[in-house]
Scaffold this active site. Structure first.
Site, PDB file in Angstrom:
ATOM      1  N   TYR A 162     130.750 108.983  64.102  1.00  0.00           N
ATOM      2  CA  TYR A 162     129.938 108.040  63.312  1.00  0.00           C
ATOM      3  C   TYR A 162     129.829 108.516  61.863  1.00  0.00           C
ATOM      4  O   TYR A 162     130.284 107.880  60.950  1.00  0.00           O
ATOM      5  CB  TYR A 162     128.560 107.872  63.946  1.00  0.00           C
ATOM      6  CG  TYR A 162     127.735 106.800  63.279  1.00  0.00           C
ATOM      7  CD1 TYR A 162     127.976 105.459  63.549  1.00  0.00           C
ATOM      8  CD2 TYR A 162     126.718 107.126  62.384  1.00  0.00           C
ATOM      9  CE1 TYR A 162     127.229 104.456  62.934  1.00  0.00           C
ATOM     10  CE2 TYR A 162     125.965 106.137  61.773  1.00  0.00           C
ATOM     11  CZ  TYR A 162     126.211 104.811  62.048  1.00  0.00           C
ATOM     12  OH  TYR A 162     125.483 103.829  61.431  1.00  0.00           O
ATOM     13  N   HIS A 168     125.881  92.308  66.707  1.00  0.00           N
ATOM     14  CA  HIS A 168     126.335  93.642  66.330  1.00  0.00           C
ATOM     15  C   HIS A 168     126.572  94.540  67.543  1.00  0.00           C
ATOM     16  O   HIS A 168     127.205  95.577  67.428  1.00  0.00           O
ATOM     17  CB  HIS A 168     125.303  94.278  65.401  1.00  0.00           C
ATOM     18  CG  HIS A 168     125.820  95.441  64.611  1.00  0.00           C
ATOM     19  ND1 HIS A 168     126.892  95.332  63.738  1.00  0.00           N
ATOM     20  CD2 HIS A 168     125.429  96.751  64.567  1.00  0.00           C
ATOM     21  CE1 HIS A 168     127.126  96.518  63.187  1.00  0.00           C
ATOM     22  NE2 HIS A 168     126.266  97.388  63.677  1.00  0.00           N
ATOM     23  N   ASP A 203     127.292  88.281  64.300  1.00  0.00           N
ATOM     24  CA  ASP A 203     126.798  89.576  63.814  1.00  0.00           C
ATOM     25  C   ASP A 203     126.109  89.375  62.465  1.00  0.00           C
ATOM     26  O   ASP A 203     126.749  89.030  61.472  1.00  0.00           O
ATOM     27  CB  ASP A 203     127.966  90.558  63.663  1.00  0.00           C
ATOM     28  CG  ASP A 203     127.495  91.987  63.400  1.00  0.00           C
ATOM     29  OD1 ASP A 203     126.325  92.171  63.000  1.00  0.00           O
ATOM     30  OD2 ASP A 203     128.293  92.922  63.591  1.00  0.00           O
ATOM     31  N   SER A 209     130.470 100.175  63.447  1.00  0.00           N
ATOM     32  CA  SER A 209     129.587  99.955  62.306  1.00  0.00           C
ATOM     33  C   SER A 209     129.992 100.903  61.166  1.00  0.00           C
ATOM     34  O   SER A 209     131.093 100.777  60.646  1.00  0.00           O
ATOM     35  CB  SER A 209     128.129 100.150  62.730  1.00  0.00           C
ATOM     36  OG  SER A 209     127.246  99.573  61.808  1.00  0.00           O
TER      37      SER A 209
END
Length: 457
Positions: free
Chosen positions: A209, A422, A376, A290
């Protein structure tokens, strides 16, 4: 200017966990009847100092919480190298009594124990098990031990958590920074017996991430377990800069004009998996969502030679205009903004996945799946849609319109989930279908076959 989390009080003396001038956390104590201490937390007694960077690797632990038990007993939970450790300390002085080293690698997902109790319980979860309850009787002081109380068992055929190995390695990034990475897989692929199986190394799926002060600590995922067991492959979780694994400095080192550090860390982890024999050079896949989708897009652009496959979930792909849509303006704290200055515009232009798809003739892009939801409202679908359109144009469309043959043979496609956002709240049926599509795509891209026959995991 700082956080103050209540730990306990003995009469007028209150103890707090705080990050006041201590990004990794410390414990403070104050007599609330002392008027000279009002609104002056810098004068409060420091019970437990923050661990300092100059202390070396041991000094990077983050104090996440503390709980007071009966008497002079304090249980502290530290984030140490991206995993949780528990310590028994003196509430009065903060002195260390012992560290519960007998606990396995994992994350503390729950803790129960009050001021009148000498006994406490905690839930620990890891990569290979959904969780176990551990019991600690602190009445024996330095002799206290954590004992397994109850463990969740999986109805998963003959699988046992001990069938898999969790290993942690530290990878040197481009600038020499050591980046921790967990590697989970079969015994013949990970740990002391690595390389003992028949044939060459298999595939590895690298996930990360690297942003917004979010720490990737050990957690259980049924889908990742299915990938490891079903395909006999390796799963790797990298703890990149930009996260919160070592406190605020680690976070800031992967933000704004230093965002490239995150991509360098990720690429170094991929190189390590290949060079150390966890996977073959043509069997390394990467995945992120993301902010992690931005990570995947940027790294595929920068090192198409390194990866066989990339899975980018709901990624931030347009770094020049992200702040103009829905909640995107809130991400300026981590990314900066193209409208802030010419310096930021040029920097963000240089790392934006949408604007850096390789256009050199002869470039072959890795197999890529870009995923988004048509509803989203966090990372709006236009990021993924523009990115996949640019990929398909640069890799295939440009050559075809000029009457030439494209060198691109690897698939480049988008998976657009309808009536979905999302990710949070997605129905279980859709989650299962998406996981099946993703792992089947990765397996095809890395030429990895299913190992379980017709058996059910």
């Amino acid at each position: 200017d700082a956080e103050y989390d209540y730990v306990c009080n003995d009469g007028n003396f209150f103890t707090f966990r705080s990050n006041l001038n201590a990004p990794r956390g410390k414990l403070l104590r104050v007599d609330v009847t002392d008027a000279s201490k009002y609104n002056r937390p810098e004068t409060w007694e420091v019970v437990l100092e923050e661990q300092r960077e100059e202390d070396g690797k041991e000094g990077r632990d983050v104090l996440e919480w503390a709980r007071a038990l009966k008497g002079d007993t304090l249980v502290c939970c530290y984030l140490k190298n991206a995993r949780h450790i528990l310590q028994l300390r003196s509430l009065e002085s903060g002195d260390l009594v012992r560290t519960f080293d007998e606990l396995p690698v994992g994350s503390v997902a729950g803790f129960t124990g009050g001021r009148e109790d000498s006994e406490c319980f905690l839930k620990l979860t890891g990569f290979t098990s959904p969780g176990a309850i551990w019991r600690i009787d602190t009445s024996s002081g330095a002799e206290a031990r954590a004992e397994l109380f109850r463990e969740t068992e999986l109805d998963c055929g003959s699988y046992k958590p001990e069938d898999l190995v969790t290993e942690q390695v530290f990878v040197k990034s481009k600038d020499g920074t050591e980046v921790p990475m967990f590697i989970i897989g079969p015994k013949e692929s990970v740990g002391e017996l690595k390389g003992s199986g028949d044939g060459p190394p298999g595939a590895a799926l690298l996930y990360a991430y690297g942003g917004f002060n979010i720490s990737l600590t050990p957690s259980f995922s049924p889908s990742r377990l299915a990938w490891i067991l079903g395909y006999g492959s390796v799963m790797a979780i990298a703890n990149l800069r930009g996260g919160g694994e070592y406190g605020e400095e680690w976070h800031k080192a992967g933000t704004k004009l230093r965002k490239q550090n995150v991509f360098d860390d990720f690429q170094a982890c991929g190189e390590h998996l290949i060079s150390e024999g966890y996977c073959s050079a043509d069997k390394l896949a990467i995945e992120g969502g993301s902010n992690g989708g931005l990570l995947v897009g940027a790294c595929l652009n920068q090192r198409p030679d390194l990866f066989a496959c990339g899975i980018a979930h709901v990624g931030v792909m347009d770094m020049l205009k992200f702040h103009k849509f829905t909640i995107g303006h809130a991400w300026v704290t981590d990314y900066g903004c193209s409208e802030e200055s010419d310096e930021y515009f040029e920097y963000l232009l240089g790392i934006s996945p949408l604007h850096n798809v390789p256009a050199q003739p002869g470039t072959t892009y890795p197999s890529t799946m870009v995923l988004t939801g048509d509803h989203d409202d966090r990372v709006v679908p236009l990021h993924s849609l523009k990115f996949i359109a640019e990929l398909q144009w640069q890799m295939v469309g440009r050559a075809l319109t000029s009457g030439e043959m494209s060198n691109q043979t690897n698939p480049i496609l988008a998976r657009i989930e309808t009536r979905a956002g999302h990710g949070a709240g997605k129905p279980t049926k859709k989650v299962i279908e998406q996981c099946a599509d993703v792992y089947a795509f990765v397996a095809a891209a890395t030429n990895t076959s299913w190992k379980q026959g017709d058996s059910k995991l």
